[in-house]
Design a protein around this motif. Structure first.
Motif, PDB file in Angstrom:
ATOM      1  N   MET A  43      37.678  29.394  96.230  1.00  0.00           N
ATOM      2  CA  MET A  43      36.839  29.913  97.151  1.00  0.00           C
ATOM      3  C   MET A  43      36.415  31.283  96.994  1.00  0.00           C
ATOM      4  O   MET A  43      37.122  32.135  95.989  1.00  0.00           O
ATOM      5  N   GLU A  44      35.332  31.413  97.524  1.00  0.00           N
ATOM      6  CA  GLU A  44      34.575  32.838  97.154  1.00  0.00           C
ATOM      7  C   GLU A  44      34.021  33.328  98.549  1.00  0.00           C
ATOM      8  O   GLU A  44      33.040  32.673  99.110  1.00  0.00           O
ATOM      9  N   GLY A  45      34.942  34.063  99.103  1.00  0.00           N
ATOM     10  CA  GLY A  45      34.664  34.466 100.502  1.00  0.00           C
ATOM     11  C   GLY A  45      35.201  33.362 101.222  1.00  0.00           C
ATOM     12  O   GLY A  45      36.150  32.894 101.102  1.00  0.00           O
ATOM     13  N   ASP A  46      34.245  32.941 102.202  1.00  0.00           N
ATOM     14  CA  ASP A  46      34.643  31.856 102.961  1.00  0.00           C
ATOM     15  C   ASP A  46      33.896  30.538 102.667  1.00  0.00           C
ATOM     16  O   ASP A  46      33.587  29.610 103.351  1.00  0.00           O
ATOM     17  N   ARG A  47      33.419  30.631 101.316  1.00  0.00           N
ATOM     18  CA  ARG A  47      32.643  29.424 100.827  1.00  0.00           C
ATOM     19  C   ARG A  47      33.344  28.743  99.611  1.00  0.00           C
ATOM     20  O   ARG A  47      34.016  29.548  98.872  1.00  0.00           O
ATOM     21  N   LEU A  48      33.402  27.557  99.491  1.00  0.00           N
ATOM     22  CA  LEU A  48      34.068  26.812  98.275  1.00  0.00           C
ATOM     23  C   LEU A  48      32.921  26.818  97.303  1.00  0.00           C
ATOM     24  O   LEU A  48      31.735  26.345  97.468  1.00  0.00           O
ATOM     25  N   ILE A  49      33.225  26.912  96.127  1.00  0.00           N
ATOM     26  CA  ILE A  49      32.293  26.784  94.964  1.00  0.00           C
ATOM     27  C   ILE A  49      33.174  25.846  93.929  1.00  0.00           C
ATOM     28  O   ILE A  49      34.286  25.775  93.616  1.00  0.00           O
ATOM     29  N   ALA A  50      32.229  24.630  93.622  1.00  0.00           N
ATOM     30  CA  ALA A  50      32.717  23.797  92.719  1.00  0.00           C
ATOM     31  C   ALA A  50      32.353  23.876  91.459  1.00  0.00           C
ATOM     32  O   ALA A  50      31.036  24.307  91.190  1.00  0.00           O
ATOM     33  N   THR A  51      33.191  23.680  90.447  1.00  0.00           N
ATOM     34  CA  THR A  51      32.780  23.760  88.961  1.00  0.00           C
ATOM     35  C   THR A  51      32.457  22.267  88.416  1.00  0.00           C
ATOM     36  O   THR A  51      33.708  21.729  88.615  1.00  0.00           O
ATOM     37  N   LEU A  91      24.226  20.166  98.922  1.00  0.00           N
ATOM     38  CA  LEU A  91      24.648  20.749  97.768  1.00  0.00           C
ATOM     39  C   LEU A  91      23.832  21.264  96.822  1.00  0.00           C
ATOM     40  O   LEU A  91      22.715  20.651  96.437  1.00  0.00           O
ATOM     41  N   SER A  92      23.966  22.591  96.341  1.00  0.00           N
ATOM     42  CA  SER A  92      22.975  23.199  95.469  1.00  0.00           C
ATOM     43  C   SER A  92      23.774  23.749  94.401  1.00  0.00           C
ATOM     44  O   SER A  92      24.860  24.289  94.664  1.00  0.00           O
ATOM     45  N   VAL A  93      23.002  23.964  93.277  1.00  0.00           N
ATOM     46  CA  VAL A  93      23.453  24.601  91.915  1.00  0.00           C
ATOM     47  C   VAL A  93      23.413  26.242  92.505  1.00  0.00           C
ATOM     48  O   VAL A  93      22.394  26.710  92.810  1.00  0.00           O
ATOM     49  N   VAL A  94      24.427  26.872  92.131  1.00  0.00           N
ATOM     50  CA  VAL A  94      24.419  28.118  92.075  1.00  0.00           C
ATOM     51  C   VAL A  94      23.964  28.866  90.957  1.00  0.00           C
ATOM     52  O   VAL A  94      23.441  29.607  90.733  1.00  0.00           O
ATOM     53  N   ALA A  95      24.608  28.384  89.720  1.00  0.00           N
ATOM     54  CA  ALA A  95      24.326  28.506  88.512  1.00  0.00           C
ATOM     55  C   ALA A  95      24.981  27.628  87.622  1.00  0.00           C
ATOM     56  O   ALA A  95      25.872  26.937  87.734  1.00  0.00           O
ATOM     57  N   LEU A  96      23.974  27.539  86.446  1.00  0.00           N
ATOM     58  CA  LEU A  96      24.717  26.709  85.403  1.00  0.00           C
ATOM     59  C   LEU A  96      25.338  27.640  84.128  1.00  0.00           C
ATOM     60  O   LEU A  96      25.049  28.904  84.131  1.00  0.00           O
ATOM     61  N   GLU A  97      26.221  27.140  83.687  1.00  0.00           N
ATOM     62  CA  GLU A  97      27.190  28.029  82.681  1.00  0.00           C
ATOM     63  C   GLU A  97      27.206  27.004  81.480  1.00  0.00           C
ATOM     64  O   GLU A  97      27.330  26.095  81.394  1.00  0.00           O
ATOM     65  N   ALA A  98      27.443  28.020  80.453  1.00  0.00           N
ATOM     66  CA  ALA A  98      27.869  27.278  79.142  1.00  0.00           C
ATOM     67  C   ALA A  98      29.107  27.104  79.145  1.00  0.00           C
ATOM     68  O   ALA A  98      30.013  27.514  80.009  1.00  0.00           O
ATOM     69  N   LEU A  99      29.810  25.954  78.139  1.00  0.00           N
ATOM     70  CA  LEU A  99      31.065  25.669  78.291  1.00  0.00           C
ATOM     71  C   LEU A  99      31.962  26.925  77.699  1.00  0.00           C
ATOM     72  O   LEU A  99      31.458  27.503  76.679  1.00  0.00           O
ATOM     73  N   PRO A 100      33.013  27.159  78.527  1.00  0.00           N
ATOM     74  CA  PRO A 100      33.883  28.149  77.495  1.00  0.00           C
ATOM     75  C   PRO A 100      34.072  27.756  76.043  1.00  0.00           C
ATOM     76  O   PRO A 100      34.473  26.447  75.741  1.00  0.00           O
TER      77      PRO A 100
END
Ligand SMILES: Cc1cc2nc3c(=O)[nH]c(=O)nc-3n(C[C@H](O)[C@H](O)[C@H](O)COP(=O)(O)OP(=O)(O)OC[C@H]3O[C@@H](n4cnc5c(N)ncnc54)[C@H](O)[C@@H]3O)c2cc1C
Lengths: 326, 259
Positions: free
Chosen positions: A125-133, B220-229
């Motif tokens: 959760m970042e603030g009131d939105r969910l962030i998926a990785t 659904l949109s990309v916020v950012a791409l990241e390298a693998l840890p």
């Protein structure tokens, strides 16, 4: 409850939720501060199964029990969940990555006109939105993604999220909503069960042994199965071994096979081609056994032994036997 | 029988991918592009259905920028009869669902008996488009199929769906969407004749407006791409096999706590 985090139950088709649900429920609880509800579509639930969901932390179980839900068919399941979601307005709907959930959740997202983040390795959760990785480009990069609106739909990669601890006596309220059931289009002709190896399922196993071209032939996998039997590991293979006809396709690990994230991956005679790494690089601990010190798999391995696997495997089996007998 | 095959152009599996100047996208300089491998299984299956029936119209469809035409050429070279290219700046930001909506709109226009596609594209690995196209059309879908046989009158397809622990054989009424899993077939290589012939086959360009669609807000949109840890450096355990094996087991147990 409006704003709850829903967890779609993956069960064993015998009335019990699969163990991976502890991970989904655990993560949902962490994100929502405990506002977790399970949604279970089944032809037959057991009391034990419902109890299990409660102990893992589901406050409520939406139990849709109907013969029409077996066998699983998305065109019957998706409308039933969508109807309930429209009435209850959950904030998120989560499910584990399994073959059927990957289809079901995609259909559900289209039906609800919302986004689906598939195969997530992290949620926050970042603030009131969910962030998926989630991994993209064969796991070469990670993408952080966000939804335009709720409910947030996501599938979670098994073995990555911390499972909920079962709290004995913690119980879920059970609600049995009625759902309108569309007629099924697909007609089941037969189910061909795999001949059980007695070892865990590849995508669910905590330990996976993977045999590559270095295994030299189909007859030699028995040594990996013996080792697997001792430590409770699944046995997978590289594409080279599958394409040679040594192992059925369902055992293939990699970009065009299964994606796994076990606690321990051990590769035997696997060179570590980029397409193989795509399916296993998120394993917690990676061990490589290979004759060739230059094999690329050593670059991502935590532990490696440069040796003939046919000497190493029997020695490992003996050593683990000794250790586990203690 | 008309068959639409939905394909996507993706970076070659062996290509290095780097994050671009815009951290939401990859740097496309120097990338080799291919047809996503699962989509090749779908193309191959469509061609086999045509060969078995003696007759069918096999249409390759993609949504993508100008370069995606190359992917359609590859499908035509394999043997598809014609191709449709959904190419419009309105789709530049298209997420899975917006893509599925555009593809479903083309399917509606073309009204084929069968839609074949790969189980997932190997770039974003979302794997949602086949089911979403089916959902938007109100069609059945058979997922992750390892076997397929369309019956003689083209009304039903018998498909084998891969599930945990087995294979489920279903009869699927057509029209339907089938998504291909590895193991379904072995895709052919285009012949020289096929490659030459492909140059003469039709690729129809389609804009969002042609389908009655506009720009969609991505769900659904990309916020950012990241390298693998980075992984911590590994350790090659030295010594003869018995010594190394003992040390490995000890390390797994005591240091890594992996067993
Ligand atoms: C589009 C595409 C998709 C692909 N998808 C996948 C995929 O999903 N999964 C996958 O695995 N591959 C995939 N591949 C194939 C991949 O590129 C490699 O060819 C494959 O992974 C190699 O398998 P391998 O490591 O078993 O064989 P090899 O690369 O031949 O390696 C065998 C290794 O065994 C070692 N060895 C031999 N004998 C012994 C011994 N006695 N003891 C110890 N070590 C020994 C050798 O040193 C060597 O390193 C894909 C390729 C493409 C183009």
């Amino acid at each position: 409850m409006a704003n709850a985090f829903w967890c779609v139950v993956e069960d064993d088709r015998k009335g019990a939720p699969k163990k991976v649900m502890a991970e989904v429920i655990g993560e949902a609880a962490r994100l929502s501060g405990g506002e977790v509800e399970a949604v279970w579509l089944t032809d037959k639930a057991t009391d034990e199964g419902v109890k299990q969901l409660g102990e893992w932390g589901a406050r409520k179980v939406w139990l849709l029990e109907n013969a029409a839900f077996a066998p699983y068919r998305a065109e019957v399941w998706a409308p039933a969940i969508a109807e309930l979601a429209k009435a209850q307005s959950p904030r998120a709907i989560l499910a584990p990555v399994t073959s059927r959930q990957r289809e079901l959740m995609a259909r559900l997202a289209a039906r609800l006109d919302v986004g689906l983040a598939a195969d997530c390795m992290g949620l926050a959760m970042e603030g009131d939105r969910l962030i998926a990785t989630r991994p993209v480009y064969a796991g070469k990069l990670l993408a952080k993604m966000a939804w335009a609106k709720t409910p947030w739909l996501a599938t979670l990669r098994p073995n990555v999220f911390k499972p909920a601890d079962a709290v004995p006596g913690r119980a879920a309220a059970v609600e049995r909503p009625t759902a309108s059931l569309p007629a099924a289009a697909l007609k089941l002709v037969e189910r061909r069960e795999e001949v059980s190896t007695g070892l865990p399922e590849l995508t669910e196993a905590e330990i996976v042994l993977s045999g590559g071209r270095g295994m030299k032939g189909p007859e030699n996998y028995v040594i990996l199965e013996e080792l697997g039997g001792v430590i409770g590991a699944a046995v997978g293979a590289s594409r080279a071994a599958v394409d040679a006809g040594w192992r059925p396709h369902r055992f293939q690990i990699g970009q065009t096979g299964r994606t796994i994230s076990p606690k321990l991956y051990m590769g035997f005679g696997v060179s570590g081609a980029i397409q193989h790494l795509a399916g296993m690089r998120t394993s917690k601990v990676i061990v490589a056994i290979n004759k060739d010190p230059e094999a690329p798999i050593f670059k991502i391995a935590d532990y490696g032994i440069v040796a003939d696997l046919f000497e190493v495997v029997p020695a490992l089996t003996q050593e683990f036997k000794r250790l586990l007998e203690k | 029988m008309k068959i639409l095959v939905l394909v996507k152009q993706v970076p070659d599996t062996a290509t290095q991918v780097k994050i671009g100047a815009n951290p939401k996208a990859i740097d496309t300089a120097g990338i080799t592009w291919i047809v996503s491998p699962y989509d090749e299984f779908a193309v191959e299956e469509a061609l086999r259905i045509k060969e078995k029936r003696g007759q069918a119209d096999v249409v390759a469809v993609t949504l993508g920028p100008d370069r995606a035409k190359e992917a359609l050429r590859s499908c035509l070279a394999m043997g598809c009869d014609r191709a449709i290219h959904l190419n419009d700046p309105a789709w530049a930001e298209a997420d899975t669902l917006a893509t599925a909506k555009a593809l479903a709109a083309v399917v509606k226009q073309e009204s084929p008996e069968l839609v074949l596609t790969g189980r997932q594209a190997i770039d974003d690995d979302m794997g949602a488009v086949p089911a979403q196209v089916a959902e938007l059309l109100g069609w059945p879908c058979a997922y992750w199929i390892m076997e397929e046989a369309v019956d003689g009158d083209g009304k039903t397809a018998r498909t084998g769906r891969q599930v945990e622990g087995g294979l489920e054989i279903f009869d699927v009424p057509l029209p339907a969407v089938l998504s291909a899993q590895k193991g379904l077939n072995e895709p052919r290589y285009p012949t020289l004749k096929g490659i030459m012939g492909a140059k003469k086959k039709e690729i129809k360009d389609v804009k969002a407006g042609d389908l009655g669609l506009g720009a969609e807000t991505p769900q659904l949109s990309v916020v950012a791409l990241e390298a693998l840890p980075p992984r911590p450096p590994g350790r090659i355990i030295q010594g003869d096999v018995p010594t190394a094996v003992k040390e490995l087991v000890r390390s797994l147990r005591e240091d890594a706590k992996a067993i």
